[in-house]
Design a protein around this motif. Structure first.
Motif, PDB file in Angstrom:
ATOM      1  N   ILE A  70     -61.672  72.482  -4.987  1.00  0.00           N
ATOM      2  CA  ILE A  70     -61.709  71.806  -3.692  1.00  0.00           C
ATOM      3  C   ILE A  70     -60.376  71.096  -3.500  1.00  0.00           C
ATOM      4  N   SER A 119     -59.781  66.747   5.891  1.00  0.00           N
ATOM      5  CA  SER A 119     -61.062  67.300   5.474  1.00  0.00           C
ATOM      6  C   SER A 119     -60.870  68.125   4.220  1.00  0.00           C
ATOM      7  N   SER A 120     -61.963  68.288   3.503  1.00  0.00           N
ATOM      8  CA  SER A 120     -61.899  69.059   2.264  1.00  0.00           C
ATOM      9  C   SER A 120     -62.017  70.547   2.587  1.00  0.00           C
ATOM     10  N   TYR A 125     -59.654  65.223  -8.031  1.00  0.00           N
ATOM     11  CA  TYR A 125     -59.626  64.089  -7.093  1.00  0.00           C
ATOM     12  C   TYR A 125     -59.028  64.535  -5.761  1.00  0.00           C
ATOM     13  N   VAL A 126     -59.827  64.491  -4.704  1.00  0.00           N
ATOM     14  CA  VAL A 126     -59.427  65.108  -3.428  1.00  0.00           C
ATOM     15  C   VAL A 126     -59.199  64.104  -2.302  1.00  0.00           C
ATOM     16  N   LEU A 127     -58.700  62.917  -2.643  1.00  0.00           N
ATOM     17  CA  LEU A 127     -58.285  61.969  -1.605  1.00  0.00           C
ATOM     18  C   LEU A 127     -56.797  61.680  -1.812  1.00  0.00           C
ATOM     19  N   PRO A 128     -56.046  61.503  -0.703  1.00  0.00           N
ATOM     20  CA  PRO A 128     -54.587  61.332  -0.833  1.00  0.00           C
ATOM     21  C   PRO A 128     -54.195  59.897  -1.149  1.00  0.00           C
ATOM     22  N   ASP A 129     -54.721  59.379  -2.224  1.00  0.00           N
ATOM     23  CA  ASP A 129     -54.378  58.041  -2.698  1.00  0.00           C
ATOM     24  C   ASP A 129     -52.859  57.928  -2.863  1.00  0.00           C
ATOM     25  N   PRO A 130     -52.244  56.866  -2.330  1.00  0.00           N
ATOM     26  CA  PRO A 130     -50.777  56.736  -2.415  1.00  0.00           C
ATOM     27  C   PRO A 130     -50.252  56.792  -3.841  1.00  0.00           C
ATOM     28  N   GLN A 155     -57.635  63.790 -12.187  1.00  0.00           N
ATOM     29  CA  GLN A 155     -57.697  62.430 -12.722  1.00  0.00           C
ATOM     30  C   GLN A 155     -58.760  62.456 -13.821  1.00  0.00           C
ATOM     31  N   ILE A 202     -61.926  64.600 -13.463  1.00  0.00           N
ATOM     32  CA  ILE A 202     -62.280  64.670 -12.047  1.00  0.00           C
ATOM     33  C   ILE A 202     -61.204  65.411 -11.253  1.00  0.00           C
ATOM     34  N   PHE A 253     -57.825  69.047  -0.140  1.00  0.00           N
ATOM     35  CA  PHE A 253     -57.903  68.468   1.206  1.00  0.00           C
ATOM     36  C   PHE A 253     -56.740  68.956   2.055  1.00  0.00           C
TER      37      PHE A 253
END
Lengths: 268, 268
Positions: B220, B208-209, B164-169, B159, B162, B222
């Motif tokens: 990194i 977790s990462s 980006y390591v969260l599973p944003d929908p 992103q 960045i 997840f």
């Protein structure tokens, strides 16, 4: 003024809870405030949106008893109230260090709890307690490019109609920014939002969702640890970010922070 | 055509890996494609951006040996190649079901591995293998309002600058949408993006990462499980969402899917 009042209690008889204790402690908070400052209590109750206090759930060892959580007579439990304004901090000092609690006993719902101790680290922070000025918090904040937050109780954000349960840096620090600028005498500039979007990433985490039962409804939140890293050169914005991270200890994070959700503190 | 070719192998001697095996299997993939379709192999190698294939790491039981992962001579391991175009699927059929691999032996870096079996569930999916048409995938997709994804290998999105390591929908399904519309004969309308933003929430997860070492650099990502829930009334958009979730099995998710990252499948 920023305060976090830790209260250690022992139930005078065992008691079962069907839903979160944060809601019950919210009731206790308003009841105690009413005793020392009725007009403030009314104001805190009636305010919509941001509120200058948070309430934790009851922490400690519970037995699970057919779906309910049971607090035991012989065990010690604790909770905390935090306050983000001078007036609120003063009222809480009068509650816990004045004459407001006869026989050192409080009623949580219908159960009497004996207060065995109250912690308040004046001029700093110790464990989950602390009392310091906004200026103290600003002057002790450092410029660390890595910030780890521990989400101790289920934490969640509202994004439109969505209950958003991921610790997105924009939501985490954006939420803290709004609260900071609502109560702190020195504001943090809105430009930090761009900085967060472009420069702050999640670099390490272990998190899971958890249902938080508020009694009349439930909300999903997340718990665990998450590290944020500022990319590239550090500047004044990094210091603001550290201020916000330290502020989370008092401010809580996200929704329903007056009912036990969003209890957060920085690690390391 | 969508294909997932599972290849079971046994190393002819024990071997240590300092970094991810996905990078080595990427080399093997291109080498095998070169044998059956040199012009396609060149094209796949030279294409920037979206690629119509993914490569998994080597899965199985590894010993940890002073930081390195050791694959053992007597153990069975497996990997998979997926393909998102007819041409790519056909080439992989010729690789694994033609004469392209003498003595059923492939070289992964400098170690010979014996192919003990290849799985390909023609007309459907079984375990991690499958071969079906885009039309088959569309016609078998349902309209479930709940979708659980299992992120089997580290997954990450870009992103801006960045990682980006969260599973944003929005990122998860937005990434799948781009890939779907790049290769599928029937496109999914861009309106689904609004639907995802307004109506798709994360409802349960444990994540977790994990650092993924690509050899020349690390990323990194997840790992874990995440459930997405569509809020409110269901409509055609929910079916599109299910198609994208099923597509992830073949398409992979996020960055470096040709090097072993972003191996994802739907659960339940």
């Amino acid at each position: 003024m920023l305060g976090s009042f830790v209260v250690r209690v022992r139930p005078m008889k065992s008691v079962c809870y069907q839903y979160c204790t944060g809601r019950l402690l919210h009731g206790l908070f308003l009841h105690l405030m009413e005793r020392v400052n009725p007009s403030l209590a009314g104001e805190l109750h009636d305010t919509k949106g941001q509120k200058p206090f948070t309430v934790s759930p009851l922490f400690g060892h519970f037995l699970t008893d057919s779906g309910a959580k049971k607090a035991l007579e012989e065990e010690e439990y604790w909770f905390r109230f935090t306050a983000l304004t001078e007036e609120c901090c003063e009222a809480l000092v009068r509650v816990f260090y004045g004459e407001a609690i006869p026989n050192a006993t409080v009623m949580i719902e219908e159960t009497p709890f004996l207060i065995t101790a109250t912690d308040l680290a004046v001029g700093g922070r110790r464990g989950w307690s602390g009392l310091l000025s906004y200026d103290d918090l600003i002057s002790t904040a450092n410029g660390e490019p890595e910030i780890t937050l521990c989400f101790q109780t289920p934490t969640t954000f509202r994004q439109g109609k969505i209950n958003y349960v991921l610790p997105d840096p924009n939501l985490v620090f954006g939420s803290l920014l709004r609260k900071w600028n609502a109560y702190a005498p020195k504001k943090i500039p809105q430009e930090i939002k761009n900085f967060i979007f472009e420069r702050v990433g999640v670099s390490q985490y272990r998190l899971s969702s958890r249902l938080y039962d508020l009694g009349d409804h439930s909300l999903i939140g997340f718990q665990g640890k998450c590290k944020y890293t500022v990319l590239g050169d550090q500047n004044e914005m990094t210091r603001y970010l550290n201020i916000l991270a330290d502020f989370a200890f008092f401010a809580g994070l996200g929704q329903k922070t007056t009912m036990g959700m969003g209890q957060v503190r920085r690690l390391g």
